[in-house]
Motif scaffolding. Structure first.
Motif, mmCIF file in Angstrom:
data_model
loop_
_atom_site.group_PDB
_atom_site.id
_atom_site.type_symbol
_atom_site.label_atom_id
_atom_site.label_comp_id
_atom_site.label_asym_id
_atom_site.label_seq_id
_atom_site.Cartn_x
_atom_site.Cartn_y
_atom_site.Cartn_z
ATOM 1 N N VAL A 44 9.070 14.007 7.515
ATOM 2 C CA VAL A 44 8.016 14.065 6.550
ATOM 3 C C VAL A 44 6.932 12.651 6.933
ATOM 4 O O VAL A 44 5.660 12.827 6.621
ATOM 5 C CB VAL A 44 8.276 13.704 4.926
ATOM 6 N N PHE A 45 7.318 11.681 7.181
ATOM 7 C CA PHE A 45 6.758 10.570 7.609
ATOM 8 C C PHE A 45 5.461 10.843 8.554
ATOM 9 O O PHE A 45 4.314 10.121 8.256
ATOM 10 C CB PHE A 45 7.631 9.297 8.307
ATOM 11 N N PRO A 46 5.410 11.476 9.620
ATOM 12 C CA PRO A 46 4.121 11.539 10.105
ATOM 13 C C PRO A 46 2.824 12.160 9.528
ATOM 14 O O PRO A 46 1.881 11.777 9.510
ATOM 15 C CB PRO A 46 4.391 12.480 11.382
ATOM 16 N N ALA A 47 3.588 13.026 8.695
ATOM 17 C CA ALA A 47 2.521 13.740 7.661
ATOM 18 C C ALA A 47 1.929 12.727 6.677
ATOM 19 O O ALA A 47 0.655 12.975 6.296
ATOM 20 C CB ALA A 47 3.069 15.176 7.054
ATOM 21 N N LEU A 48 2.762 11.947 6.149
ATOM 22 C CA LEU A 48 2.370 11.347 4.924
ATOM 23 C C LEU A 48 1.303 9.807 5.501
ATOM 24 O O LEU A 48 0.693 9.432 4.630
ATOM 25 C CB LEU A 48 3.510 10.490 4.260
ATOM 26 N N GLY B 10 -0.486 10.352 8.478
ATOM 27 C CA GLY B 10 -1.584 10.643 9.357
ATOM 28 C C GLY B 10 -2.771 11.654 8.943
ATOM 29 O O GLY B 10 -2.935 11.549 7.707
ATOM 30 N N HIS B 11 -3.438 12.353 9.663
ATOM 31 C CA HIS B 11 -4.471 13.211 9.261
ATOM 32 C C HIS B 11 -4.130 14.278 8.141
ATOM 33 O O HIS B 11 -4.921 14.306 7.323
ATOM 34 C CB HIS B 11 -5.069 14.004 10.452
ATOM 35 N N ALA B 12 -2.860 14.714 8.177
ATOM 36 C CA ALA B 12 -2.538 15.719 7.343
ATOM 37 C C ALA B 12 -2.475 15.237 5.600
ATOM 38 O O ALA B 12 -2.882 16.033 4.954
ATOM 39 C CB ALA B 12 -1.097 16.148 7.523
ATOM 40 N N SER B 13 -2.335 13.816 5.492
ATOM 41 C CA SER B 13 -2.394 13.317 4.176
ATOM 42 C C SER B 13 -3.735 13.182 3.650
ATOM 43 O O SER B 13 -3.967 13.082 2.505
ATOM 44 C CB SER B 13 -1.598 12.119 3.846
ATOM 45 N N GLY B 14 -4.823 13.064 4.410
ATOM 46 C CA GLY B 14 -6.222 13.019 4.095
ATOM 47 C C GLY B 14 -6.969 14.499 3.688
ATOM 48 O O GLY B 14 -6.601 15.257 4.117
ATOM 49 N N GLY B 15 -7.926 14.008 3.038
ATOM 50 C CA GLY B 15 -8.534 15.341 2.395
ATOM 51 C C GLY B 15 -8.094 16.323 1.255
ATOM 52 O O GLY B 15 -7.041 16.033 0.686
ATOM 53 N N ASP B 16 -8.833 17.398 0.881
ATOM 54 C CA ASP B 16 -8.567 17.963 -0.350
ATOM 55 C C ASP B 16 -7.540 19.010 -0.117
ATOM 56 O O ASP B 16 -6.882 19.630 -0.931
ATOM 57 C CB ASP B 16 -9.875 18.830 -0.759
ATOM 58 N N GLY B 17 -7.220 19.300 1.471
ATOM 59 C CA GLY B 17 -6.328 20.316 1.421
ATOM 60 C C GLY B 17 -4.888 19.759 1.776
ATOM 61 O O GLY B 17 -4.124 20.395 2.440
ATOM 62 N N THR C 189 0.916 -1.096 -0.138
ATOM 63 C CA THR C 189 -0.009 -0.043 -0.041
ATOM 64 C C THR C 189 0.713 1.217 0.073
ATOM 65 O O THR C 189 1.977 1.133 0.267
ATOM 66 C CB THR C 189 -0.848 -0.017 1.282
ATOM 67 N N SER C 190 0.095 2.487 -0.214
ATOM 68 C CA SER C 190 1.072 3.584 -0.035
ATOM 69 C C SER C 190 1.697 3.862 1.129
ATOM 70 O O SER C 190 2.533 4.445 1.447
ATOM 71 C CB SER C 190 0.049 4.800 -0.492
ATOM 72 N N TRP C 191 0.917 3.471 2.351
ATOM 73 C CA TRP C 191 1.379 3.400 3.637
ATOM 74 C C TRP C 191 2.535 2.783 3.728
ATOM 75 O O TRP C 191 3.582 3.192 4.593
ATOM 76 C CB TRP C 191 0.221 2.953 4.622
ATOM 77 N N GLY C 192 2.479 1.574 3.298
ATOM 78 C CA GLY C 192 3.490 0.615 3.304
ATOM 79 C C GLY C 192 4.711 1.089 2.762
ATOM 80 O O GLY C 192 5.925 1.027 3.195
ATOM 81 N N PRO D 154 2.824 20.145 4.191
ATOM 82 C CA PRO D 154 3.822 20.958 4.431
ATOM 83 C C PRO D 154 3.601 21.676 6.106
ATOM 84 O O PRO D 154 4.726 21.918 6.746
ATOM 85 C CB PRO D 154 3.799 22.112 3.450
ATOM 86 N N ALA D 155 2.440 21.917 6.267
ATOM 87 C CA ALA D 155 2.161 22.603 7.702
ATOM 88 C C ALA D 155 2.414 21.492 8.850
ATOM 89 O O ALA D 155 3.051 21.892 9.740
ATOM 90 C CB ALA D 155 0.675 23.017 7.760
ATOM 91 N N ASP D 156 2.233 20.158 8.503
ATOM 92 C CA ASP D 156 2.581 19.183 9.442
ATOM 93 C C ASP D 156 3.946 18.897 9.543
ATOM 94 O O ASP D 156 4.393 18.721 10.779
ATOM 95 C CB ASP D 156 1.791 17.807 9.172
ATOM 96 N N VAL D 157 4.786 18.992 8.516
ATOM 97 C CA VAL D 157 6.279 18.850 8.476
ATOM 98 C C VAL D 157 6.855 19.894 9.233
ATOM 99 O O VAL D 157 7.725 19.903 10.039
ATOM 100 C CB VAL D 157 6.867 18.778 7.062
ATOM 101 N N ALA D 158 6.124 21.297 8.944
ATOM 102 C CA ALA D 158 6.792 22.279 9.614
ATOM 103 C C ALA D 158 6.608 22.333 11.221
ATOM 104 O O ALA D 158 7.424 22.858 11.865
ATOM 105 C CB ALA D 158 6.103 23.701 8.969
ATOM 106 N N HIS D 159 5.503 21.875 11.453
ATOM 107 C CA HIS D 159 4.940 21.665 13.070
ATOM 108 C C HIS D 159 5.956 20.632 13.455
ATOM 109 O O HIS D 159 6.502 21.084 14.947
ATOM 110 C CB HIS D 159 3.713 21.146 13.064
ATOM 111 N N VAL D 160 6.273 19.589 12.845
ATOM 112 C CA VAL D 160 7.112 18.530 13.505
ATOM 113 C C VAL D 160 8.652 19.325 13.724
ATOM 114 O O VAL D 160 9.177 19.148 14.656
ATOM 115 C CB VAL D 160 7.345 17.407 12.552
#
Length: 289
Positions: free
Chosen positions: A127-131, A133-140, A84-87, A146-152
């Motif tokens: 980048v791994f948590p963003a890809l 987690g929640h950040a990678s879902g949805g239209d935004g 999968t993409s997660w894998g 990028p915001a999640d990566v910056a947050h980490v």
């Protein structure tokens, strides 16, 4: 399963914060002529990278247990999951984590190239948590990833670096090389980095709130919102402790009593940040809504 998930995420985010903190300390906090401090930082980075790889193994274990089909062999489930993409993201994180560990081991010998490799691989690891987690879902996702990566990176540059500074100070005092510690050298260089980290943290966190909450009342009406509210309160507490350290204790670092007070206050700041980490570990497993 809930306990495994909590421990996994705490170790995952905690180890990532530490390796980000080591990189930030190496390039912005540790003076250029302090070779022993850089060596100690590389040792901390080695431990952090090792913990990151262990966390990734736990992440796969948790995912496999959740993905498990009791009517097929484990190997089939694992093969499907890795496809999968997660894998794919997980395999990439493990590969980068191995490079990070090797780079930090080499950096202990003073290799500037190794430090460069460690820096690049830590940036990729963030980048791994963003890809996944929640950040990678949805239209935004083009905004939230990028915001999640910056947050980490911001959290690691602030709290992770502060933890590394305290560990370096402790190592130098225990070795007898600097009985009074090294806070008077490191904290003044750390403070501007911390302020920049806080600014990025607030901005990136605002983007995440905008993306995952459809209305302000969701902060109290949904489970995700309530955990997020608790996190914001705790982060506020960490900010207050950081402000006290900056305004009241930083000017007194040249005094022994001031250094002792800074050491205690900074330790409380890191301890409260660990609580924030635990809440974050729950938050990332709670569906937004």
């Amino acid at each position: 399963m809930a306990l495994l998930s909590l421990v996994t995420n705490i170790l995952l985010f905690g180890s990532l914060a530490i390796v980000v903190g080591v990189i930030a300390a190496r390039w912005w906090v540790i003076p250029k002529n302090k070779v022993l401090l850089r060596t100690d930082a590389a040792r901390i980075g080695t431990a952090g990278a090792g913990a990151w790889l262990i966390a990734l193994v736990l992440v796969m274990t948790r995912q496999l247990l959740e993905f498990r089909d009791p009517f097929v062999p484990w190997t089939d489930d694992l093969s499907l999951l890795l496809g999968t993409s997660w894998g794919t993201s997980w395999k990439g994180a493990v590969a980068v984590g191995g490079v990070t560990l090797g780079a930090f081991i080499r950096a202990r010998r003073g290799s500037r190239v190794a430090w460069g490799m460690a820096t690049l691989s830590v940036l990729l690891s963030s980048v791994f948590p963003a890809l996944t987690g929640h950040a990678s879902g949805g239209d935004g996702a083009r905004y939230t990833v990028p915001a999640d990566v910056a947050h980490v990176l911001a959290m690691g540059s602030w709290v992770g670096t502060l933890a590394v500074v305290l560990l370096l100070d402790r190592a130098r005092r225990r070795a007898g090389v600097a009985p009074a510690g090294v806070l008077d050298e490191l904290i003044p260089r750390f403070s501007p980095l911390a302020m920049a980290g806080v600014a990025v943290l607030i901005l990136s966190g605002t983007v995440g709130m905008w993306a995952h909450l459809d209305r302000p009342l969701a902060l109290i009406e949904t489970a995700y919102g309530r955990w997020l509210t608790l996190k914001l309160i705790l982060v506020g507490g960490v900010l207050v402790l950081g402000a006290i350290n900056f305004r009241r204790l930083l000017p007194r670092l040249d005094e022994e009593a001031g250094a002792v007070a800074m050491r205690r206050s900074a330790s409380r700041e890191v301890a409260l940040a660990l609580v924030v980490l635990a809440v974050t570990a729950i938050l990332v497993r709670t569906p937004p809504g």
